[in-house]
Structures are given as structure tokens and as C-alpha cells.
Design a protein around this motif. Structure first.
Motif, PDB file in Angstrom:
ATOM      1  N   ARG A 223       5.266   0.259   3.792  1.00  0.00           N
ATOM      2  CA  ARG A 223       5.526  -0.776   2.802  1.00  0.00           C
ATOM      3  C   ARG A 223       5.674  -0.231   1.398  1.00  0.00           C
ATOM      4  N   LEU A 224       5.443   1.072   1.213  1.00  0.00           N
ATOM      5  CA  LEU A 224       5.393   1.559  -0.173  1.00  0.00           C
ATOM      6  C   LEU A 224       6.300   2.765  -0.423  1.00  0.00           C
ATOM      7  N   HIS A 225       6.654   2.922  -1.673  1.00  0.00           N
ATOM      8  CA  HIS A 225       7.303   4.147  -2.165  1.00  0.00           C
ATOM      9  C   HIS A 225       6.360   4.810  -3.157  1.00  0.00           C
ATOM     10  N   TYR A 226       6.270   6.133  -3.074  1.00  0.00           N
ATOM     11  CA  TYR A 226       5.372   6.858  -3.976  1.00  0.00           C
ATOM     12  C   TYR A 226       6.141   7.955  -4.688  1.00  0.00           C
ATOM     13  N   LEU A 227       5.899   8.112  -5.979  1.00  0.00           N
ATOM     14  CA  LEU A 227       6.453   9.263  -6.708  1.00  0.00           C
ATOM     15  C   LEU A 227       5.350   9.894  -7.531  1.00  0.00           C
ATOM     16  N   GLY A 228       5.052  11.148  -7.235  1.00  0.00           N
ATOM     17  CA  GLY A 228       3.973  11.838  -7.935  1.00  0.00           C
ATOM     18  C   GLY A 228       4.479  12.641  -9.120  1.00  0.00           C
TER      19      GLY A 228
ATOM     20  N   GLY B 272      10.398  -9.854  -5.929  1.00  0.00           N
ATOM     21  CA  GLY B 272       9.068 -10.045  -5.363  1.00  0.00           C
ATOM     22  C   GLY B 272       8.280  -8.771  -5.157  1.00  0.00           C
ATOM     23  N   GLY B 273       8.793  -7.615  -5.635  1.00  0.00           N
ATOM     24  CA  GLY B 273       8.086  -6.354  -5.433  1.00  0.00           C
ATOM     25  C   GLY B 273       6.902  -6.184  -6.378  1.00  0.00           C
TER      26      GLY B 273
ATOM     27  N   ILE C 271      17.093   3.514  -2.153  1.00  0.00           N
ATOM     28  CA  ILE C 271      17.756   3.625  -0.858  1.00  0.00           C
ATOM     29  C   ILE C 271      17.258   2.592   0.143  1.00  0.00           C
ATOM     30  N   THR C 272      15.947   2.447   0.188  1.00  0.00           N
ATOM     31  CA  THR C 272      15.376   1.448   1.101  1.00  0.00           C
ATOM     32  C   THR C 272      14.421   0.568   0.304  1.00  0.00           C
ATOM     33  N   PRO C 273      14.448  -0.725   0.515  1.00  0.00           N
ATOM     34  CA  PRO C 273      13.491  -1.543  -0.228  1.00  0.00           C
ATOM     35  C   PRO C 273      12.078  -1.321   0.311  1.00  0.00           C
ATOM     36  N   ALA C 274      11.104  -1.396  -0.581  1.00  0.00           N
ATOM     37  CA  ALA C 274       9.704  -1.351  -0.176  1.00  0.00           C
ATOM     38  C   ALA C 274       8.966  -2.282  -1.122  1.00  0.00           C
ATOM     39  N   SER C 275       7.890  -2.884  -0.628  1.00  0.00           N
ATOM     40  CA  SER C 275       7.238  -3.912  -1.450  1.00  0.00           C
ATOM     41  C   SER C 275       6.466  -3.321  -2.614  1.00  0.00           C
ATOM     42  N   LEU C 276       5.817  -2.189  -2.362  1.00  0.00           N
ATOM     43  CA  LEU C 276       4.903  -1.652  -3.367  1.00  0.00           C
ATOM     44  C   LEU C 276       5.421  -0.329  -3.892  1.00  0.00           C
ATOM     45  N   TRP C 277       5.615  -0.233  -5.203  1.00  0.00           N
ATOM     46  CA  TRP C 277       6.051   1.030  -5.795  1.00  0.00           C
ATOM     47  C   TRP C 277       4.888   1.649  -6.548  1.00  0.00           C
TER      48      TRP C 277
END
Ligand code: HEM
Ligand SMILES: Nc1ncnc2c1ncn2[C@@H]1O[C@H](COP(=O)(O)OP(=O)(O)OP(=O)(O)O)[C@@H](O)[C@H]1O
Ligand SMILES: Nc1ncnc2c1ncn2[C@@H]1O[C@H](COP(=O)(O)OP(=O)(O)OP(=O)(O)O)[C@@H](O)[C@H]1O
Ligand SMILES: [Mg+2]
Ligand SMILES: [Mg+2]
Lengths: 243, 210, 59, 221, 221, 210
Positions: free
Chosen positions: F76-81, F183-184, F149-155
């Protein structure tokens, strides 16, 4: 020297030389090998297999000569920052590798009837194998970089360091006892073999030199054009972005 | 102490980033590099640091071309790029100690300098922590602390405040101020406001000075 | 001429299996390298012309 | 000088600390050599016959294991930039790193080799010569390998690019090294071989700082 | 599945770079094997005796040289974080990377080994067995080595332990591998050795995804 | 779509960074993490992304604890460190293509998505350039383009604007805006102002919400 540094002028020079090189290559190889196959006598010890020599020996010479040429043009490229010299070195490597391969395989084919084995790990044979690896390592290093100017200088340093191996190949026969026979043409005292064998050998060798120059002129042209196309592409991207 | 840059041009990947860049920086002055991503700020800094050969043009220090004596030139400057050069296996203290020793200080001197630098950048508590455990901002502080160990006339900084918090930015502003007061030069690239009062601004890729 | 007949020539004194492969290999390698070099040069010429055309179109 | 040894000390700590480079190299060396009694069988004459060659080849290969990251980590995290700016000439910086490499691979390897030689039934007289030859030869391996490591900085590396370009260059070390040990085993004088090893080392030591500095400067562009 | 092969393809491209990097592995292998005749001397009987051992050691080496960076580069540039977030279970991600590794090292190496065996004067009957044994054994080398590579990522202080654990684990592969070839050379049945190699491979394949996933999760904390 | 964080505590290297952290984020909401260097922002993000186990407390998505189904949660999430995860050997385009394929798109779809993402982040010109030749800001843009590229709810974003120029920050603000409108959720750590209007602010290490 400076006339050659200009890629356009170098291209013109190469184009002018090419037909002559091709003529020397074709005439030299056809006459030399034809003579060797059809006219020259068999060896009283080695029989007809001696005809392999007309391929084996010129390729051995070319293999070493081309590596030396690569080392020299690498030195020129490093010292004078000479872009064409770098490309001459790059374009020579596949030709040298091809001749090394021919020398190895024909030697192997010759060894089976003469020594009874395809391969022995003696100094001469092994050092030729090492030369083959040096060529491949040199080519691999060129391929390993995205940036041709980086690749060129790294490969040039490698070629210079690797040049140490050349005398080892040349004198390996004198330093270690080996099955392989010592030099009889390229010696300090002059050639020691029969003229009927010597002549076709020398003519083939000249033909091989012509072949080298011919292929070199094709490959260097390809390298220079590719390099220029790259420059055009990148500067076009920059202009568009700035504009 | 003046840095003169004349008609500099930079080509990367066979395409020209900027050309005809000229400026002069006197003692105590600062230059702020600005410009969009990919406009050549980092490349200019790397040219000034001596890593990259310019396609054309030259750099001179007090009138002497940098090319003539690259060692003397590079001893005069400190450079900080996008990377922190913090070894993950070494503690914060040992990281600094290594640089102090490399810059020619003997053991006792190096100890003292490192002590001061750690206190200044606020990492005394983390001194024994291996580099890999430091937070992004702590690593950046450590990288900047390196500048405090040995004086150098010219400081080249590539987005130094990335990852720094407000307190650290303020500290860093003070450090820059002190450096300039003692006659040092600063060239700094940044996308965000930096505490560099009175700096001249160079806009890349046009090379407009203001 | 050294040989008395064509069959003699082809038999190479019983060493045909070694002599002819040597010549064949040399021929194949040299021709192959020449051919691929020629292809590389043609490709480079095309690439260069195309890059030039694009650059001119942009300008 | 203090700067030079500072680099050596740091690299030793980095080498010992996390990567365990020395342990890997030694283990590989012992493993490679002790495989032969397993594969070849325990006959003492055969083992003794191949001992010097096997030990030397294993040493050569083991030295290559750790080499390809010699400068790469420093380059990736920005340290190499700063080392190039240091008051020490870049050739010496590279030499210091090479020395640290030798201390973590070549030296332990040479020290443990006599033990393996006994295991391989090597002639007693030959063992001191083996030690001496390894002490003279392994520094050349580190030096030439380091040139390869510097040349491939920033290259799209197939993992074995470094050994590929350096192994052909270190073959003389192998030949003289084996020659020295075999001469001693047959009761001849090992001196000429050892002298050649020494000469090769001297040449490599004189040449490599320039080659390495040139290669590293290229990579930093 | 497409995600799995996406990883395999990417790693192949990173490994190969230009067309030539698989060539590089092969050449390295050939070079490593040809060092032994150089060191040991050219006598065919001696070479034939050590051929299987030599080829296996060289294979182990080629695998080891490239393995230690299998996950490290992805970890250092943050890619491993994202791979761990992917819809694919982490064990499969690691398995995909291992498969790519084997395709670039183990497979080409096994394919070219028969040629080297001929150069090393190996018994003709033993050569097909060598090929089979390498095809069965090299995947185990990649799998076990990959566990080691993953463990090194997470290892805090006692990283020296890692090679100590993994190297002994691959010794059985070497012993059975050499055993199979030698059995065939002496006219005995190689089957028991090959079965053991196969069993070892099955075990490694079943176990390693869990071990790798665990080790990588540790490293990402 | 709600994220509930309850009584979270984080211990790193035997030191407690924060404790008793609780908040609730509903669809379209954004949370800005602030705090000095080393206060635990990155650590909190890594806990939320599932890399790090919290010392105490729990995370729930729509009332279901994250621990119960970690795979569903992490999808459900995308992460960028702090790192960009850009492979230096692959071109900008191939870098994105790899992620698109990994996220399960087939070839044609992936091509189209990547095309759009490259256009959006402004790297069409650099699409064939290997990652190593990209400037710091270009790399960062590429890393952010992955989110498109792909939707995810939580960034989850850790200092995303580092190295971005003004134009890119504006673009990124638009991207965030669109994500929230659909709604993200966004949780973002930063030391510099970010275009995140109406975000709630969490100050670390105290955990004060405002
Ligand atoms: C794979 C095996 C072989 C390799 C790699 C090899 C390599 C070489 C090389 C490098 C040379 C050039 C020497 C120089 O000019 O200094 C050469 C010359 C020569 N080789 Fe071979 N050789 C092989 C097998 C053989 C065999 C089996 C024979 C014949 C029994 C043979 C006969 C000769 C002769 C007659 C020369 C000319 C020497 C001279 O007159 O200078 N070679 N070979
Ligand atoms: N494994 C560890 N062992 C000990 N301390 C650790 C470990 N990992 C992180 N730390 C410490 O945890 C603290 C929090 O780090 P974190 O990266 O979360 O901070 P941050 O708020 O993101 O800081 P920044 O603004 O600099 O990015 C730091 O002080 C760091 O030194
Ligand atoms: N070796 C190379 N080959 C081709 N292009 C390159 C190479 N190195 C850098 N570039 C290009 O040069 C340009 C300038 O990069 P540079 O890092 O100097 O930009 P910058 O102004 O620092 O950008 P940022 O603000 O993103 O840090 C970029 O467009 C980059 O893609
Ligand atoms: Mg930059
Ligand atoms: Mg952080």
C-alpha cells in the motif's frame, strides 16, 4: 604528427591509403600462400605439414607486431592527448586478437602431427595464450566504460603496462627449454632458412601487413564517425534544452 | 589572495554545459552558484577543485595559473561534494582523526583539533558512534567539521546545507562568516537560501554575475 | 610446379586433415573480420549521417 | 610520512573491521591448497611434485579476491576526492592503500604457506625458499593488481574484469616464484629466480604509483 | 513471475553491461585454470591427475569473486529498501538475484569446462561427468555464497565470522564434485557423488530463500 | 483509508529516540515531520515503512494491524529514503522500466507509464543517459518519478526536495497535491519548507502534534 592529429585529415589519409593496402593484402596473401602451397618444397623432416608455417608464422609475427603498435599509439595518446592515436589502438585490437587466434589454432593443428599432442604447456605456447588474454582484456576494458574518453585513457595505460609481456614471448624460447623451435628468421644473425621457404613466407607476411592496414582504415573510420555522431547527439540535446 | 577565472568552458559527455565564464574573487568574498538541475554547478566546482579539466579557459590564484603547480593549488582549498566521505565502519571521531593525520598534524595536535571540531559541530555525544549509525544530518555535520581542522583559503561547497537542521545551518553560517573574516574565499552551490550575506551570485548556465 | 596431380595436392602427403583446416580457419577469420569491419563502418556512416541530419533539423 | 601511515592504518582497520578481507583470503588460500590432497590423492611424490605450483597459483588467485574493491568503496562514498586533494601525492596515497592490501593478504598468506608446504610434503630445504619467494613476490601481485583496480574504477564491471586484465601481467611472478622453489627442491641455487622476483618487484614498485595515480585521476573527472 | 524475471533480467544487464561481461567470467575461468599448468609444469600425467581439482577450485573462485557484492551495491544505493517493498516476497527477490548470478557465472563456466579438461589432458570418459557435476554443483555455490553475502550485509561487528561460516559449507560441493570426476576417470560409477551433489543442491535451494530473506531484513533495520 | 499509529516508541543503539507517539491520518491528509538532526525522523519513516520494528506500540491501516499482513501493508505504500536507488549503469529510462516491471506492469503498460513519468519529471532529454551521468537533482527527480508509476495510498518521503531546483520543487508540489486529492496520505520529513499546504506538523523528538 600534428597533421595526423586532425581526425578529418586522418580520415582522408586513410581513404587514400586504403586501395593500396587492399592491393598489397590481396596480392601478397594470394601469391605468398599460393607459392607456399603449390611451388615450395616439402620439409625433409616435417613433410607437407610444413605448409602450415606460411600461415602460422606470419600470424605469430602480426600478433606481436600489432600489440607493439597498440602500445606505441597508446603512448602517443597519453603523452600528446592525441584522440586519433587512441582510436588507432582500439581499432587494432580485434585484428591482433584474430591473428593471435590463428597462430594458436594453426600451431595446435601443427603440433598434433609433429609432437603428437594438440597442446603442451610450454613457455612459447603459453605466452602466446597470454598475449591472447591481453588482447581480450584490452578489448574488455574498452567495452567496460560508457564514456569513450575515459575508456580510451584507461585502456592506454593497460596497453603500456602489458607491453612488458612482449619480450617475454619473444625470448621465452631462449629462456626455457621447450618443444617449440627457436627463431630462425627474425634473428640478429639474419635468416637461417632456405630461400624457397623464406620467400613465400616473407611475401605472405607483407600481405598480412597490408591486410592489417586495410582493416585498420575501415575500423578507424568507423570509430571516428561514431565518436563524432555522439558529439553531435549530445550537443544537440544541450542546445534544445538551453533553447 | 584572489581567485581569477577566465573564459572557462566545460564539456561533459561531449556536450557543452557553459562557456566563457569569467569572474574574480578577492579575499573575504563569497560566490553563490545558482541554476536549475543539470546546469553545471557541481561540474564547475569540480573544475575549480582540479578534478576536471576545463575544455577551455583557465584558473589562476594570485595571478599564478593553477595548472603550473597543481599540488600547491589543491593544498589551498577544501572541497565538499554531494557525498559526505564518512566511512561507515569508523567512529565519528576516528573519521575526523584520519583526516587530521592526513593533513599533516601529529597525534596530539590532531586529537586537539578533532576535539574542537566535534564540539563545534555538535557531535560530542556521537563521537564513538560508527559512521553508519549517524543520521543524514549528523553525517553532513561531520563532513563540514573536516573544514575546521586545517585552514584553507578557498572553500568549495556543493549544496552543503542539505539534510542540516535549522540549528546546524546557523552554526554553519557562523563558520562561513569566520572564514571570510579571516580573509577566506567561499564558492558555494545551493538551491535553498544559505547564510552567506553579501555574496555575489552566479547564475548558470548563462554565467550571468550579479 | 611441385605437385604431380590434384589428388596429390589435396591429400597433402596424408596430412590433409591438418593443413586444410589451418588454411580454412585463416581464411574464415580474416574474411570474417574484414566483413564485420566493413559492416561496422557502414553502420557508423549511417549513424553519423543521421546525427548530422538531426542536428541540422534542430538548428 | 605520517599521512602515508595514516592511510595504511585506516585501511587496515577498514579491512579487518567489517569486511573480514584477511580472513576470507587466508581461508580461501588454505582451502584451495588443501583441496589438492583431497582431489589428487595422498601419494607423497605426486603432492611434492605439484606443491610449489599449487601454492603459488593459490596465492595468486587469493590475492585477486580482495583487490577489485581496493579503490571502489573510497570512490563511491566520496573519500577518493578528498584523498586526491591531500598534501600527499596521489601515487603515494595509492601506494599506501596497496601496502595495506599486502599486509592483509600477501603477508599472512606468505606466513601460513610453510605450514601448507609441509602438508603438501614439500622438500624441507625448499620451505625457507618458498617463504622468501612469497615475501618477494606477493608485493608485486598487490602492486599490479592495484593498477587493475584503479583502471576499472567506474567501469561497468563484470566482477572478474580486474583479474582478467591483471592476471596475464603477473604470470612472470608465478614462473619465477615456482622456479625458485623447484630449484631449491632439486638442490640447485634459487638465487637467480629470487633476484628476478626482486627485480620484478622493484620495477612494479617504481612504475605502479604513476599508473595508479593516472588511472585514479581519470576516474575522478 | 514477471517481477521475478524482471529482477533476473536487470541483474543480468548490470552484470553483463556491454555484451562482453559473461565473456569476462569465462576468460577469467580459463585464465585461472591455465595458471596451474604454468605453475606445476607441462607433464601430461601430472596435469591429468590434478585436472578435476584445478577446475573445481577455479569454479569456486569465479563464484566467490563476484558474490560478495551481490546485495551490497543494492543496499548502498537504497535499491534494496525498495526491493523489500515490492509485491514479490523478499526470499524470491533474493533468489532471482542468485539465479542471475548463476546464469552469469556457474552456467557459462560449466559449459566451457570440458574444453579446459581436454587442455588439462583429462580422461575422455570423465568429461561428461565433469559437465554434469558442474551443472549440479555450481548452483549450490551460488546459493550458499548468496546466503553469506546477505549475512555480511547485516553483520554488525563479528563480520569475520561470515566467511568462516560459508566457506566450510561449500566444501562438500568441492569434495563430491571432485569425487564424481575422479570416480569416472578411474572407471568407477560417479552416480553416488552426483546424487549427493543433487541432494545438496535441493537442500540449499529449499533453505536459502528463508536464510537470505532473514539476513536482508536484519540489514535493513 | 486511515493510518493509525499508537503509542509508538523507537530505540536505536540502546537509546530511546521517542516514545508514546500517537497520531491518526485520514484520506487526503498530510503529516510533516520536523525536528533537529538525529531526532528520529528517518527512523520513524522506516518504522512506518516496515523496515524497522518499533520497540513498543503499533501501526494499523483501516483498523487492521500492519503486523498481521506485512505484505498487504507494504504494497500500500511508496517509500523514498535519503538515497535515490538510481543504478549508475542503467539509463534513466531503464531504471524506471525496471521498477514498473517489478510492480507488476506488463511490457507495453510499463513503457507507457515510464514515458509519462519521464515527461512529468522533466527528464525526457536525459532518458538515454546512464544514471551515473545524471546530476544530483536529476537523480532525485528520477527517484520521485517512481512514485508516478503505480498508485499507492501512503507515501513516505524523507527530505524529498534535497537537491531539487525551484522548478522541480513546484512540480513535486503539484504531484503531492494530486495524490492527496485522490485520497492519498503523505508523511514527509524535511528541514526546508515543502509545498504541502494544510499539513499537520509533528515535532520530534517530543512527538507534539500541531
Ligand atoms: C599452439 C601452438 C603454437 C604456438 C602458440 C606457436 C607460436 C609461435 C610464435 C609466437 C612464433 C613466432 C616466433 C618468433 O618470431 O620469435 C612461432 C614461430 C614458429 N613456429 Fe610456432 N607455435 C605453435 C606451434 C608450432 C608447431 C607445432 C610448430 C612445428 C613443429 C611450429 C613451428 C614454428 C616455426 C617453424 C616458427 C618460425 C620460427 C622462426 O623461424 O622464426 N609452431 N610460433
Ligand atoms: N543502529 C544504531 N545504533 C545506534 N544509534 C543509531 C543507530 N541507528 C541510528 N542511530 C541514531 O539514531 C538517531 C536517529 O537517526 P535518524 O536517522 O532517525 O534521525 P533523523 O531525524 O532522520 O535526522 P536527520 O535530520 O539528520 O536526517 C541518530 O542520533 C543516530 O545516531
Ligand atoms: N560523464 C558525463 N557524460 C555525459 N553527461 C554528463 C556527464 N557527467 C555529467 N553530465 C551531465 O552534465 C550536466 C551537469 O551536471 P552537474 O552535476 O554539474 O549539474 P548541477 O548543476 O550540479 O545539477 P544539480 O543541481 O542537480 O546538482 C548534467 O546534465 C549531467 O547529466
Ligand atoms: Mg550538483
Ligand atoms: Mg533523516
Amino acid at each position: 604528427m600534428h597533421a595526423l592529429a586532425n581526425p578529418a585529415r586522418f580520415l582522408r589519409l586513410m581513404a587514400a591509403i586504403r586501395p593500396y593496402a587492399a592491393a598489397v593484402a590481396i596480392i601478397g596473401l594470394v601469391v605468398g600462400l599460393g607459392w607456399g602451397l603449390l611451388i615450395s618444397p616439402r620439409d625433409y623432416q616435417q613433410g607437407e605439414t610444413v605448409r602450415i608455417m606460411y600461415i602460422h608464422v606470419p600470424s605469430a609475427w602480426m600478433a606481436m607486431f600489432i600489440y607493439a603498435a597498440i602500445a606505441v599509439s597508446s603512448a602517443v595518446a597519453l603523452i600528446w592527448r592525441h584522440p586519433v592515436a587512441e582510436l588507432v589502438a582500439k581499432a587494432s585490437a580485434p585484428v591482433g586478437a584474430a591473428f593471435t587466434l590463428i597462430c594458436l589454432v594453426t600451431g595446435s593443428l601443427w603440433g598434433k602431427p609433429m609432437w603428437g599432442t594438440w597442446w603442451v604447456w610450454d613457455a612459447r605456447l603459453t605466452s602466446m595464450l597470454i598475449l591472447f588474454f591481453l588482447y581480450l582484456g584490452y578489448i574488455a576494458l574498452w567495452e567496460a566504460f560508457d564514456d569513450p574518453s575515459r575508456a580510451g585513457r584507461a585502456a592506454a595505460i593497460l596497453a603500456l603496462v602489458g607491453a612488458v609481456n612482449l619480450p617475454i614471448i619473444k625470448f621465452s624460447v631462449d629462456w626455457w627449454n621447450t618443444l617449440h623451435q627457436p627463431a630462425s628468421v627474425l634473428t640478429l644473425e639474419g635468416p637461417k632458412i632456405h630461400p624457397d621457404i623464406l620467400w613465400p613466407l616473407l611475401i605472405t607476411a607483407v600481405g598480412a601487413q597490408g591486410y592489417y592496414v586495410w582493416i585498420l582504415s575501415l575500423r578507424v573510420r568507423a570509430e571516428i564517425l561514431n565518436r563524432q555522431a555522439r558529439i553531435l547527439r549530445f550537443s544537440a540535446a544541450a542546445d534544445r534544452r538551453a533553447g | 589572495m584572489t581567485l581569477t577565472v577566465e573564459k572557462l568552458a566545460c564539456i561533459r559527455g561531449e556536450r557543452q554545459l557553459f562557456c566563457n565564464l569569467s569572474f574574480r574573487l578577492a579575499a573575504g568574498e563569497a560566490l553563490l552558484l545558482r541554476g536549475p538541475n543539470g546546469s553545471g554547478k557541481s561540474s564547475l566546482l569540480r573544475i575549480l577543485a582540479g578534478f576536471l579539466k576545463p575544455a577551455r579557459g583557465g584558473i589562476a590564484w594570485d595571478g599564478a595559473a593553477a595548472d603550473d603547480d597543481t599540488e600547491a593549488y589543491s593544498e589551498r582549498l577544501h572541497y565538499l561534494g554531494h557525498q559526505d566521505a564518512v566511512k561507515p565502519q569508523l567512529s565519528a571521531e576516528d573519521n575526523l582523526l584520519f583526516w587530521a593525520r592526513l593533513l599533516g598534524h601529529d597525534v596530539a595536535e590532531a586529537q586537539a583539533k578533532v576535539e574542537d571540531a566535534l564540539t563545534s559541530c555538535g557531535l560530542t555525544r556521537q563521537r564513538r558512534l560508527p559512521g553508519r549509525y549517524l543520521s543524514a544530518g549528523q553525517k553532513r555535520r561531520l563532513a563540514l567539521a573536516r573544514f575546521l581542522i586545517t585552514p584553507a583559503s578557498l572553500w568549495l561547497l556543493d549544496e552543503p546545507t542539505n539534510a542540516l537542521d535549522a540549528a546546524a545551518v546557523e552554526w554553519f553560517g557562523g563558520v562561513l562568516q569566520k572564514h571570510r573574516e579571516s580573509g577566506g574565499l567561499v564558492i558555494l552551490a545551493s538551491h535553498v537560501p544559505v547564510p552567506l550575506p553579501g555574496a555575489r551570485v552566479l547564475d548558470l548556465p548563462e554565467g550571468k554575475l550579479s | 610446379m611441385y605437385w604431380s596431380s590434384l589428388g596429390d595436392f589435396l591429400a597433402m602427403g596424408g596430412h590433409a586433415g591438418f593443413v586444410w583446416p589451418s588454411f580454412a580457419l585463416a581464411l574464415v577469420v580474416l574474411l570474417g573480420l574484414g566483413w564485420s569491419s566493413r559492416i561496422a563502418m557502414k553502420a557508423a556512416e549511417r549513424e553519423h549521417a543521421e546525427a548530422k541530419r538531426e542536428a541540422r533539423a534542430d538548428a | 610520512m605520517s599521512a602515508f601511515f595514516g592511510i595504511v592504518m585506516r585501511d587496515l582497520r577498514l579491512g579487518f573491521g567489517a569486511q573480514g578481507a584477511m580472513m576470507t583470503t587466508l581461508l580461501f588460500f588454505v582451502l584451495a591448497v588443501s583441496l589438492f590432497p583431497l582431489g589428487v590423492g595422498p601419494e607423497p611424490e605426486v603432492l611434492a611434485r605439484i606443491a610449489s605450483g599449487v601454492i603459488w597459483v593459490a596465492a595468486l588467485l587469493a590475492a585477486m579476491l580482495s583487490l577489485d574493491r581496493l579503490f571502489a568503496t573510497d570512490m563511491e562514498d566520496g573519500t577518493l576526492d578528498l584523498l586526491a586533494q591531500a598534501p600527499l601525492p596521489l601515487g603515494l596515497v595509492a601506494l599506501a592503500k596497496t601496502l595495506a592490501h599486502w599486509l592483509t593478504t600477501g603477508l599472512p598468506l606468505a606466513v601460513i604457506a610453510p605450514l601448507l608446504a609441509v602438508l603438501m610434503q614439500m622438500e624441507g630445504d625448499a620451505i625457507p625458499v618458498l617463504l622468501l619467494a612469497l615475501l618477494l613476490g606477493t608485493p608485486s601481485l598487490s602492486l599490479i593488481g592495484a593498477i587493475g583496480a584503479a583502471l576499472t574504477l567506474g567501469a561497468r564491471r563484470g566482477a572478474v574484469l580486474v583479474p582478467l586484465i591483471t592476471l596475464p601481467l603477473v604470470i612472470p611472478v608465478l614462473i619465477f616464484g615456482v622456479g625458485a622453489v623447484d630449484a631449491a627442491a632439486y638442490g640447485l641455487s634459487a638465487q637467480p629466480h629470487l633476484l628476478l622476483l626482486g627485480a620484478f618487484f622493484a620495477g612494479a614498485a617504481a612504475l605502479s604509483p604513476f599508473a595508479m595515480a593516472g588511472a585514479i585521476k581519470l576516474a575522478l573527472e
